[in-house]
Design an enzyme around this catalytic site. Structure first.
Site, PDB file in Angstrom:
ATOM      1  N   GLU A  31      -2.362  -7.157   7.957  1.00  0.00           N
ATOM      2  CA  GLU A  31      -1.018  -7.116   8.534  1.00  0.00           C
ATOM      3  C   GLU A  31      -0.978  -7.921   9.836  1.00  0.00           C
ATOM      4  OE1 GLU A  31       2.007  -7.215   8.289  1.00  0.00           O
ATOM      5  OE2 GLU A  31       2.647  -5.166   7.790  1.00  0.00           O
ATOM      6  N   HIS A  54       0.827  -1.206   0.000  1.00  0.00           N
ATOM      7  CA  HIS A  54       0.000   0.000   0.000  1.00  0.00           C
ATOM      8  C   HIS A  54       0.867   1.265   0.000  1.00  0.00           C
ATOM      9  CE1 HIS A  54       1.020   0.729   4.212  1.00  0.00           C
ATOM     10  NE2 HIS A  54       0.818  -0.566   4.426  1.00  0.00           N
TER      11      HIS A  54
END
Length: 201
Positions: free
Chosen positions: A82, A8
């Protein structure tokens, strides 16, 4: 099949200097600009057939920008989130000493997961994606820690082998599985961000 691993763009946590992990911070203005340039590069040179992405907003927003640019369908997967750093999520770096930091892969963050649980979670979703997308070019938009685990899985590394695979904001890795061969085309390419004026960076 070809596999694009994409991190990202810059998130608000990078500006605030806090632990991110499961903390759900959005992209910054710079992060969105990075994502737009990444999407242009990927669409022009490596247009994916399908995109998988983490459901955390910094990754989902990056993936949505890529999906809109490329026209590729987008699938969200919670297992691409994550590393679950539990109570440490969102904590300023200077305050981390107040919290338990795991020292082995078997120890969990308080209210989080261990490194080995993280690796196994990522292994399971990677196996699912590879099975579903045989002979396609896939893009996986996720996080630095997830990409680290995906690369270790791709290289069939044991859990005790310590290699580091850093990934910059919107960094791109291109891998290929061709029969029994596993091919690395490139790792952590961020050259698309060179178009951002230095005053913005």
């Amino acid at each position: 099949m070809q596999i694009l691993l994409i991190r990202h763009g810059q998130s608000e946590a990078d500006i605030l200097n806090v632990h991110e992990g499961r903390a759900d911070y959005p992209l910054t203005g710079l992060g969105r600009e990075q994502a737009i340039l990444m999407a242009k590069r990927v669409t022009e040179d490596y247009r994916p057939d399908v995109i998988y992405a983490s459901t955390l907003c910094r990754a989902s927003e990056t993936a949505s920008i890529l999906s809109k640019a490329s026209g590729a369908p987008l699938n969200f997967e919670d297992k691409l989130r994550e590393h679950d750093n539990g109570v440490l999520a969102g904590v300023p770096f200077e305050e981390e000493k107040k919290y338990f930091i795991p020292k082995t892969m078997y120890e969990r963050f308080e209210k989080g997961e261990s490194a080995i649980e993280f690796r196994m979670r990522v292994e399971s979703i990677f196996s699912k994606i590879l099975t579903e997308c045989c002979e396609q070019r896939i893009a996986i938009v996720a996080h630095g820690g997830v990409i680290h685990c995906l690369l270790r899985s791709f290289f069939k590394m044991g859990v005790h082998i310590e290699f580091s695979f850093p990934t910059g904001d919107t960094g791109i890795h291109l891998l290929e599985i061709k029969g029994a061969k596993r091919i690395i085309h490139f790792l952590n390419d961020t050259s698309h961000t060179a178009a951002i004026p230095s005053t913005v960076k």
